[in-house]
Design a protein around this motif. Structure first.
Motif, mmCIF file in Angstrom:
data_model
loop_
_atom_site.group_PDB
_atom_site.id
_atom_site.type_symbol
_atom_site.label_atom_id
_atom_site.label_comp_id
_atom_site.label_asym_id
_atom_site.label_seq_id
_atom_site.Cartn_x
_atom_site.Cartn_y
_atom_site.Cartn_z
ATOM 1 N N LEU A 127 7.014 7.982 19.219
ATOM 2 C CA LEU A 127 7.934 6.878 18.984
ATOM 3 C C LEU A 127 7.251 5.547 19.261
ATOM 4 C CD1 LEU A 127 10.668 5.694 18.281
ATOM 5 C CD2 LEU A 127 11.413 6.156 20.633
ATOM 6 N N ALA A 128 6.542 5.457 20.365
ATOM 7 C CA ALA A 128 5.860 4.205 20.715
ATOM 8 C C ALA A 128 4.893 3.792 19.609
ATOM 9 C CB ALA A 128 5.128 4.362 22.042
ATOM 10 N N SER A 129 4.113 4.734 19.110
ATOM 11 C CA SER A 129 3.142 4.386 18.071
ATOM 12 C C SER A 129 3.841 3.931 16.794
ATOM 13 C CB SER A 129 2.182 5.541 17.795
ATOM 14 O OG SER A 129 2.855 6.610 17.182
ATOM 15 N N SER A 130 4.994 4.524 16.459
ATOM 16 C CA SER A 130 5.728 4.108 15.252
ATOM 17 C C SER A 130 6.331 2.715 15.422
ATOM 18 C CB SER A 130 6.821 5.123 14.900
ATOM 19 O OG SER A 130 7.928 5.012 15.760
ATOM 20 N N LEU A 131 6.551 2.293 16.663
ATOM 21 C CA LEU A 131 7.113 0.971 16.955
ATOM 22 C C LEU A 131 6.034 -0.071 17.250
ATOM 23 C CD1 LEU A 131 10.040 2.102 19.291
ATOM 24 C CD2 LEU A 131 10.227 1.347 16.909
ATOM 25 N N GLY A 132 4.770 0.355 17.229
ATOM 26 C CA GLY A 132 3.677 -0.574 17.500
ATOM 27 C C GLY A 132 3.466 -0.865 18.976
ATOM 28 N N ILE A 133 3.943 0.033 19.838
ATOM 29 C CA ILE A 133 3.802 -0.144 21.286
ATOM 30 C C ILE A 133 2.586 0.643 21.745
ATOM 31 C CG2 ILE A 133 4.873 0.254 23.540
ATOM 32 C CD1 ILE A 133 7.593 0.331 22.014
ATOM 33 N N HIS A 134 1.705 -0.018 22.481
ATOM 34 C CA HIS A 134 0.552 0.699 23.041
ATOM 35 C C HIS A 134 1.058 1.676 24.093
ATOM 36 C CE1 HIS A 134 -3.387 1.671 24.495
ATOM 37 N NE2 HIS A 134 -2.995 1.377 25.725
ATOM 38 N N PHE A 135 0.537 2.885 24.044
ATOM 39 C CA PHE A 135 0.992 3.932 24.955
ATOM 40 C C PHE A 135 -0.227 4.667 25.466
ATOM 41 C CE2 PHE A 135 2.619 8.148 25.965
ATOM 42 C CZ PHE A 135 3.835 7.870 26.564
ATOM 43 N N ASP A 136 -0.433 4.632 26.755
ATOM 44 C CA ASP A 136 -1.592 5.285 27.360
ATOM 45 C C ASP A 136 -1.171 6.630 27.938
ATOM 46 O OD1 ASP A 136 -3.825 6.102 28.751
ATOM 47 O OD2 ASP A 136 -4.148 4.171 29.734
ATOM 48 N N ILE A 137 -1.539 7.705 27.267
ATOM 49 C CA ILE A 137 -1.131 9.060 27.666
ATOM 50 C C ILE A 137 -1.704 9.445 29.028
ATOM 51 C CG2 ILE A 137 -3.022 10.286 26.509
ATOM 52 C CD1 ILE A 137 0.597 11.472 26.455
ATOM 53 N N ASP A 138 -2.801 8.794 29.438
ATOM 54 C CA ASP A 138 -3.442 9.142 30.705
ATOM 55 C C ASP A 138 -2.787 8.487 31.924
ATOM 56 O OD1 ASP A 138 -5.356 10.806 29.507
ATOM 57 O OD2 ASP A 138 -6.561 9.051 28.956
ATOM 58 N N LYS A 139 -1.875 7.574 31.697
ATOM 59 C CA LYS A 139 -1.193 6.946 32.840
ATOM 60 C C LYS A 139 -0.208 7.935 33.460
ATOM 61 C CE LYS A 139 -1.571 2.101 31.792
ATOM 62 N NZ LYS A 139 -0.877 0.838 31.828
ATOM 63 N N SER A 140 0.148 7.651 34.706
ATOM 64 C CA SER A 140 1.118 8.515 35.383
ATOM 65 C C SER A 140 2.476 8.394 34.702
ATOM 66 C CB SER A 140 1.249 8.103 36.854
ATOM 67 O OG SER A 140 1.978 6.891 36.960
ATOM 68 N N TRP A 141 3.334 9.374 34.979
ATOM 69 C CA TRP A 141 4.683 9.401 34.409
ATOM 70 C C TRP A 141 5.415 8.086 34.688
ATOM 71 C CZ3 TRP A 141 7.215 11.716 30.830
ATOM 72 C CH2 TRP A 141 8.599 11.774 30.842
ATOM 73 N N ASP A 142 5.381 7.601 35.920
ATOM 74 C CA ASP A 142 6.070 6.354 36.282
ATOM 75 C C ASP A 142 5.477 5.155 35.559
ATOM 76 O OD1 ASP A 142 7.897 7.630 37.936
ATOM 77 O OD2 ASP A 142 6.655 7.378 39.725
ATOM 78 N N GLU A 143 4.146 5.119 35.427
ATOM 79 C CA GLU A 143 3.504 4.008 34.713
ATOM 80 C C GLU A 143 3.911 4.000 33.242
ATOM 81 O OE1 GLU A 143 -0.784 3.126 36.737
ATOM 82 O OE2 GLU A 143 -0.522 5.122 35.860
ATOM 83 N N LYS A 144 4.020 5.175 32.641
ATOM 84 C CA LYS A 144 4.428 5.259 31.241
ATOM 85 C C LYS A 144 5.874 4.784 31.087
ATOM 86 C CE LYS A 144 2.220 9.316 30.975
ATOM 87 N NZ LYS A 144 1.858 10.637 30.596
#
Length: 183
Positions: A127-144
């Protein structure tokens, strides 16, 4: 023109154990309440304006023999004491005009929380990628989650996850999780 856009969807899950692999899967479908239907596996879009309803409400709507479009995950083992998981994650956008995502995930050795969180991660990343939001999969759950909150575009994530420990006698153990779309 036939409108095949789902207006409602519900989550369900189940597990089954049997000497036969296919029968174990059938028992998991029975546990999930959808064994008497014909499942069609589809890709993973949460339709705009679709309403997530309760499992009980969804099961009351479906009929025996009905074709059900679904996003599902299943996992099976006949290894005694092996932990297996099947999960479906959901990421819904804040704007109901937009579509969201569902994800299928299966694993071995993960708890219900671990598998469910990862399934949500996958859906949120799509969803983030379809909305143009950078999303770092390696971040912790809370950081995401903080990233989603800052963007203001992702409204909600959730999951349904079924886990089971492989039968001690080596019978097939199946876990199943699904999002069922209702047209």
């Amino acid at each position: 023109m036939l409108d095949l856009v789902a207006k409602k969807l519900f989550l369900t899950k189940g597990k089954g154990v049997h000497e036969d692999r296919l029968t174990s899967f059938e028992y998991a479908l029975r546990d999930a309440g959808i064994a008497g239907t014909n499942l069609v596996l589809i890709s993973s879009i949460f339709p705009p304006y679709a309403k997530l309803i309760s499992r009980k409400e969804g099961l009351n709507i479906i009929k025996p023999g009905q074709i059900l479009f679904s996003i599902y995950s299943k996992n099976q083992t006949n290894e005694p004491h092996r932990l297996c998981a099947a999960s479906v994650g959901i990421a819904q956008p804040k704007d109901a005009n937009r579509y969201g995502y569902l994800s299928e995930y299966d694993s071995y050795g993960q708890t219900e929380k671990q598998a469910g969180d990862y399934a949500e991660d996958i859906a949120a990343q799509m969803l983030a990628s379809s909305l143009g939001i950078h999303f770092d999969i390696d971040k912790s759950w809370d950081e995401k989650r903080q990233q989603w909150n800052i963007s203001g575009e992702i409204y909600k994530t959730s999951n349904t996850t079924q886990i089971a420990v492989g039968n001690k006698d080596g019978k097939w153990t199946t876990v199943f999780a699904a999002a069922v779309l209702l047209i």
